[in-house]
Write an enzyme that holds these catalytic residues in place. Structure first.
Site, PDB file in Angstrom:
ATOM      1  N   ASP A   9       0.823  -1.212   0.000  1.00 44.29           N
ATOM      2  CA  ASP A   9       0.000   0.000   0.000  1.00 44.29           C
ATOM      3  C   ASP A   9       0.859   1.265   0.000  1.00 44.29           C
ATOM      4  OD1 ASP A   9      -1.999  -1.832   0.297  1.00 44.29           O
ATOM      5  OD2 ASP A   9      -2.843  -0.949   2.136  1.00 44.29           O
ATOM      6  N   ASP A  10       0.217   2.368  -0.384  1.00 42.40           N
ATOM      7  CA  ASP A  10       0.725   3.737  -0.195  1.00 42.40           C
ATOM      8  C   ASP A  10       1.748   4.217  -1.241  1.00 42.40           C
ATOM      9  OD1 ASP A  10      -0.907   3.534   1.978  1.00 42.40           O
ATOM     10  OD2 ASP A  10       0.599   4.079   3.474  1.00 42.40           O
ATOM     11  N   HIS A  30      -5.949   2.700  -3.932  1.00 50.20           N
ATOM     12  CA  HIS A  30      -5.877   3.007  -2.492  1.00 50.20           C
ATOM     13  C   HIS A  30      -6.365   4.448  -2.251  1.00 50.20           C
ATOM     14  CE1 HIS A  30      -4.679   1.886   1.499  1.00 50.20           C
ATOM     15  NE2 HIS A  30      -3.647   2.721   1.591  1.00 50.20           N
ATOM     16  N   HIS A  89      -5.606   9.128   0.108  1.00 50.32           N
ATOM     17  CA  HIS A  89      -5.466   8.270   1.282  1.00 50.32           C
ATOM     18  C   HIS A  89      -6.456   8.705   2.374  1.00 50.32           C
ATOM     19  CE1 HIS A  89      -3.493   5.865   4.487  1.00 50.32           C
ATOM     20  NE2 HIS A  89      -3.176   5.105   3.465  1.00 50.32           N
ATOM     21  N   HIS A 123       3.944  -2.058   3.121  1.00 51.42           N
ATOM     22  CA  HIS A 123       3.954  -0.742   2.482  1.00 51.42           C
ATOM     23  C   HIS A 123       5.259  -0.541   1.720  1.00 51.42           C
ATOM     24  CE1 HIS A 123       0.985  -0.443   5.713  1.00 51.42           C
ATOM     25  NE2 HIS A 123       0.400   0.493   4.981  1.00 51.42           N
TER      26      HIS A 123
HETATM   27 NI    NI Z   1      -2.522   3.156   3.332  1.00 50.45          NI
END
Ligand code: NI
Length: 285
Positions: free
Chosen positions: A110-111, A161, A165, A252
């Site tokens: 993620d991210d 995602h 965020h 991440h």
């Molecule tokens: Ni996230």
């Protein structure tokens, strides 16, 4: 005068006799000399031969030793090669045996994309022949388009995602839709494909929203809370202690420690026979 003649004769006799004795002695001496010389010569000849033979034998031994040392080294090298190959073969057999039993996991990141760490991760995954799933943040895409393109080229799944965020559950249906759509549009511009899977930030998903998106929400099974520590060994241990067949692992690609831990986890789980697949494959196959 007679005496003298006699004496002369006697002398002559004695001279002849003396001469004979003298000659005999010379001959004996000569024989002794040459005999001795012959013994000396023959013994020194033996010594020379002995030396030559010794030298030759020594040299031969030396050559033989070098040859056998070379042969030993070569055979040791061969043994090492064979051992390494056998080990590799058994490792492959072990992995394929375990793969036959169907142990699969999905790595999700993620991210990202992150200019540095996502690139490192993509390199590491490519080296290991592993496909993963990237849930990207829309606002991180501009300037990192080549990373999105590479994800697709390398066979990874690109998920959504949101753009900023945000906690989708706090938004109106329309706002939530925009967050997802905006990100999907950026990905589509690069890859030609919309995102189909979404990972809601903070795991905040509202079932009532499912009608709003034609998207599949993806949660996780293993969460090492990698963003709470920079210690890659801790992250690695948390994953390995909790992972099981069919799990989705949450990491991440926004931290160096997470990327390094992820690649170590891949190495360890591949040794245990795990196959890494995208979320889509894990869910739909
Ligand atoms: Ni996230």
């Amino acid at each position: 005068m007679r005496q003298t003649d006699f004496e002369k004769r006697e002398k002559g006799k004695g001279g002849w006799f003396g001469f004979s004795v003298d000659m005999g002695a010379r001959i004996v001496k000569s024989l002794l000399f040459w005999g001795f010389a012959a013994v000396l010569l023959s013994s020194s000849y033996t010594d020379i031969r002995g030396l030559q033979k010794g030298a030759w034998t020594g040299k031969t031994r030396e050559v033989a030793e070098v040859t056998s040392a070379e042969q030993e080294a070569a055979s040791a090298q061969n043994n090492a090669k064979n051992a390494a190959k056998a080990e590799q073969d058994s490792k492959i057999a072990e992995i394929s045996k375990a793969t036959d039993t169907g142990k699969r996991v999905a790595l999700t990141f993620d991210d990202g994309p992150h200019r540095v760490y996502t690139k490192e991760l993509l390199d590491g995954l490519a080296q290991r022949g592993v496909q993963a799933t990237f849930f990207v943040i829309g606002k991180n895409i501009p300037g990192n388009e080549e990373l999105i393109a590479r994800m697709q080229q390398d066979g990874h799944l690109i998920g959504n995602h949101t753009y900023d965020h945000v906690r989708i559950s706090d938004l109106s249906g329309q706002e939530a839709c925009e967050q997802v759509e905006k990100t999907s549009a950026l990905v589509r511009e690069i890859t030609g494909q919309d995102t189909e899977f979404v990972r809601p930030p903070f795991g905040a998903w509202n079932k009532s929203m499912e009608g709003s998106f034609t998207m599949i929400p993806v949660m996780w099974d293993v969460d090492p809370l990698d963003w709470t520590t920079k210690n890659k060994a801790v992250i690695e241990k948390r994953v390995l202690d909790n992972v099981d067949n069919g799990d989705i692992i949450l990491l991440h690609d926004y931290y160096a420690s997470s990327v390094e831990a992820a690649l170590n986890v891949v190495d360890k789980l591949q040794e245990q026979g795990y196959e890494f697949v995208t979320v889509e494959k894990l869910i739909l196959d």
